[in-house]
Write a protein that holds these residues in place. Structure first.
Motif, short mmCIF file in Angstrom:
data_model
loop_
_atom_site.label_atom_id
_atom_site.label_comp_id
_atom_site.label_asym_id
_atom_site.label_seq_id
_atom_site.Cartn_x
_atom_site.Cartn_y
_atom_site.Cartn_z
N SER A 33 -40.72 -65.26 -70.40
CA SER A 33 -40.27 -64.70 -69.13
C SER A 33 -39.63 -63.32 -69.30
O SER A 33 -38.97 -63.04 -70.30
N ASP A 61 -37.87 -62.20 -66.48
CA ASP A 61 -36.81 -62.23 -65.49
C ASP A 61 -35.46 -62.33 -66.18
O ASP A 61 -35.29 -63.10 -67.12
N ALA A 78 -42.72 -68.34 -64.95
CA ALA A 78 -42.39 -66.94 -65.23
C ALA A 78 -42.65 -66.64 -66.70
O ALA A 78 -42.17 -67.35 -67.58
N VAL A 137 -43.96 -62.82 -62.94
CA VAL A 137 -42.52 -62.64 -62.82
C VAL A 137 -42.11 -63.20 -61.47
O VAL A 137 -42.93 -63.27 -60.54
N ASP A 138 -40.88 -63.62 -61.33
CA ASP A 138 -40.42 -64.22 -60.07
C ASP A 138 -39.49 -63.30 -59.30
O ASP A 138 -38.85 -63.72 -58.33
#
Length: 622
Positions: free
Chosen positions: A471, A473, A344, A368-369
């Motif tokens: 990341s 997230d 991510a 992105v997760d």
């Protein structure tokens, strides 16, 4: 003209000159009083038959209303420029003078010099220690600078709250003073009240820009340059602020209350209806406007620059480049790229050439997760030549390919199978030619069998020593990273990993030190537009060394520019003050001259009264 008429005329003149002498005395007594406006007596004469007499006497203040209004505008501008200059001067002191011992660029240079020494002698334990010590000092400096920037933002937040409190108090104090003036005769008491009212408005103009007008009754009306009515006999609005005492890098302004991490100013009218004064642009000059700009723009940009330095250093040392392999499908050509290891925040770039024209452009696809992390925030950067797009990887490679296809359009063909992503151009149509597809996964381990030379040298100390991947997230890892960056504790425990990256690496191998030095000093990297060093909105390409030097120098230049602007504003303010005082300030010599004239007139009127008395006495004796 009869004696009684002459007597009345003389008495009226005597009263007028007596009032005038009192006004002159008051002028002289207040010659050095701040905010005192010089007075003079104005008389009205009446003609009755062949007789001229004084019917009324008024005390008038001598001032140029137009210059006074300009003075209040310049006062707002001076408060704005002074507040900005002071804050930027403090920021400049934090960063240090370019090249000085404690400056960020010098500490960064010390770190790269230690890597140069280690490259020359990779087996030296003391040189490895020197690298880690220099890196720790650099990380600590970034932590300190980040804390300092947030302290300045918190001070600006407090300045906003204090300014709002002062504005409300000043508007309320105007109410009683203004009411005492309305409809009253122009005497000495009214002049004193108008001086008091002007002093309140002058103080108010330090916090917010004001425009004033006065009606025939003498009542004052105040508005801002944005058109907001502040006062019309009584306060038209009341301001309130939900102050956030301790700000962090993630505490930022937003029109959405659920996303806003700083205080806002609510403006409520007399009916109780509230509006967001910051969103409406109510404050355009004065100390409050300066603090809003510092808190939400200037210092946010300074934090973004520090975060970018920390992120670029981390990514430069830990991210690998996995270049795609050539692929074809009929006339279409492109590349296959392996997505293994992509985490991510990691990215895949598509470079292509637009034909005709031959311009080179790029798509950057960021992993992105969670779909909740989309769309990416503005801090992700990007521009017309490098469009940054968030891609949700939670649905597998086929879903990734479909999202990328939607982003790039029909000029490309995107497919995915297993861990391989394939991007092809449009073949015979020839409007797009794929130049390269590259994945950039982060290496999360210090060494492994057949491992890469890249390493997680710096980690995110505020997120459990997580490897920095950028990341988005659960919030952007980039925001505030400069305040959390630390040297990887595992690297401090085992310093041999500065050299050893797989099981076969010799103790004297210079591959890893050389790679780190090249990545930090020579490699050209893309820096987002959020840093705003030159005011451009485009992504720039430069080395980290160059960027650090530019950040330090641009901070000093910004402070110097703000100081010069403030100096210019103070000169403008002083010029208007001089023009205003030329009319309104008491000149003792001039008052003495007026006093002599009044004394002469007083003596003449007294002589007339004395003469009339003598004549009346003679008549009574006849």
């Amino acid at each position: 003209m009869g004696l009684s008429t002459s007597l009345n005329t003389a008495v009226a003149g005597l009263n007028a000159t007596q009032i005038g002498i009192g006004v002159v005395s008051q002028n002289v007594a207040n010659a050095g009083t701040a905010g005192y406006v010089r007075r003079q007596v104005s008389t009205t004469d009446t003609l009755g038959g062949n007789t001229v007499s004084t019917s009324s006497t008024a005390v008038q203040r001598l001032l140029d209303v137009i210059v006074q209004r300009q003075l209040w505008q310049e006062t707002s501008g001076a408060a704005y420029s002074s507040t900005r200059s002071d804050a930027l001067s403090n920021l400049d002191q934090l960063f240090g003078a370019p090249g000085s011992t404690t400056a960020l660029d010098s500490i960064y240079s010390k770190f790269t010099s230690s890597l140069q020494a280690l490259q020359n002698d990779p087996s030296s334990y003391s040189l490895r220690t020197g690298v880690l010590d220099a890196a720790t000092q650099l990380a600590n400096q970034l932590n300190t600078l980040s804390d300092g920037v947030q302290t300045l933002r918190s001070q600006a937040e407090a300045g906003i709250a204090d300014g709002v409190t002062k504005v409300n108090a000043l508007l309320n104090s105007l109410t009683s003073v203004n009411a005492s003036i309305v409809g009253k005769p122009n005497d000495g008491a009214t002049a004193d009240l108008k001086d008091q009212r002007d002093r309140i408005v002058a103080e108010l103009s330090q916090y917010i820009d004001v425009k004033t007008s006065e009606d025939a009754r003498g009542s004052l009306s105040i508005s801002t340059s944005s058109g907001t009515q502040l006062f019309d006999g009584r306060p038209s609005v009341t301001f309130s602020v939900d102050e956030h005492p301790m700000l962090s890098a993630g505490s930022q302004w937003s029109t959405d209350p659920t996303k806003r991490g700083v205080g806002t100013i609510t403006m409520s009218d007399t009916s109780g209806n509230g509006r967001d004064a910051i969103a409406n642009g109510t404050f355009r000059s004065g100390a409050i406007a300066a603090n809003i700009e510092l808190r939400d723009k200037t210092l946010v940009k300074a934090q973004a620059q520090l975060d970018e330095i920390a992120a670029q250093m981390s990514s430069a040392l830990s991210d690998r480049e996995v270049k795609g392999t050539a692929a074809t499908a009929g006339a279409a050509t492109g590349f296959d790229v392996d997505l293994t290891g992509l985490q991510a925040g990691n990215s895949v770039t598509l470079d292509y050439q637009v034909t005709p024209g031959g311009t080179t452009q790029r798509f950057t696809f960021v992993r992105v997760d969670s779909a909740a992390s989309l769309p990416l925030p503005a801090s992700a950067g990007g521009d017309a030549n490098n469009r940054v797009v968030g891609i949700d990887f939670s649905g597998g490679t086929a879903s990734v390919a479909a999202q990328i296809q939607a982003a790039v359009g029909t000029n490309f063909t995107v497919s995915g199978a297993g861990s391989t992503l394939t991007i092809l151009d449009d073949g015979a149509a020839g409007t797009r030619d794929v130049l390269g597809v590259t994945a950039r996964p982060t290496n999360s381990v210090l060494s492994s069998a057949g491992g890469a030379a890249e390493l997680p040298f710096f980690v995110d100390g505020g997120r459990g020593n997580a490897v920095y991947t950028g990341s988005y997230d659960n919030g952007s890892q980039l925001v505030g990273y400069a305040g959390r960056i630390i040297v990887n504790p595992a690297l401090i425990t085992d310093r041999s990993k500065l050299v050893t990256y797989d099981t076969t690496t010799a103790a004297g191998d210079a591959t890893r030190p050389k790679l780190m030095l090249e990545r930090l000093t020579q490699s050209q990297r893309a820096f987002t537009n959020a840093t705003g060093l030159d005011g451009s909105t485009a992504t720039t390409s430069q080395s980290i060394t160059s960027f650090v030097q530019r950040v330090v120098s641009s901070t000093g230049q910004a402070a110097d520019t703000a100081k010069r602007l403030d100096q210019g504003q103070q000169v403008a303010l002083a010029s208007v003050q001089s023009r205003f005082q030329a009319t309104s300030q008491v000149n003792v010599d001039q008052e003495m001259s007026t006093l002599i004239e009044l004394q002469t007139a007083y003596a003449a009127n007294a002589r007339i009264i004395s003469t009339i008395k003598e004549m009346m006495d003679v008549l009574l004796r006849v």
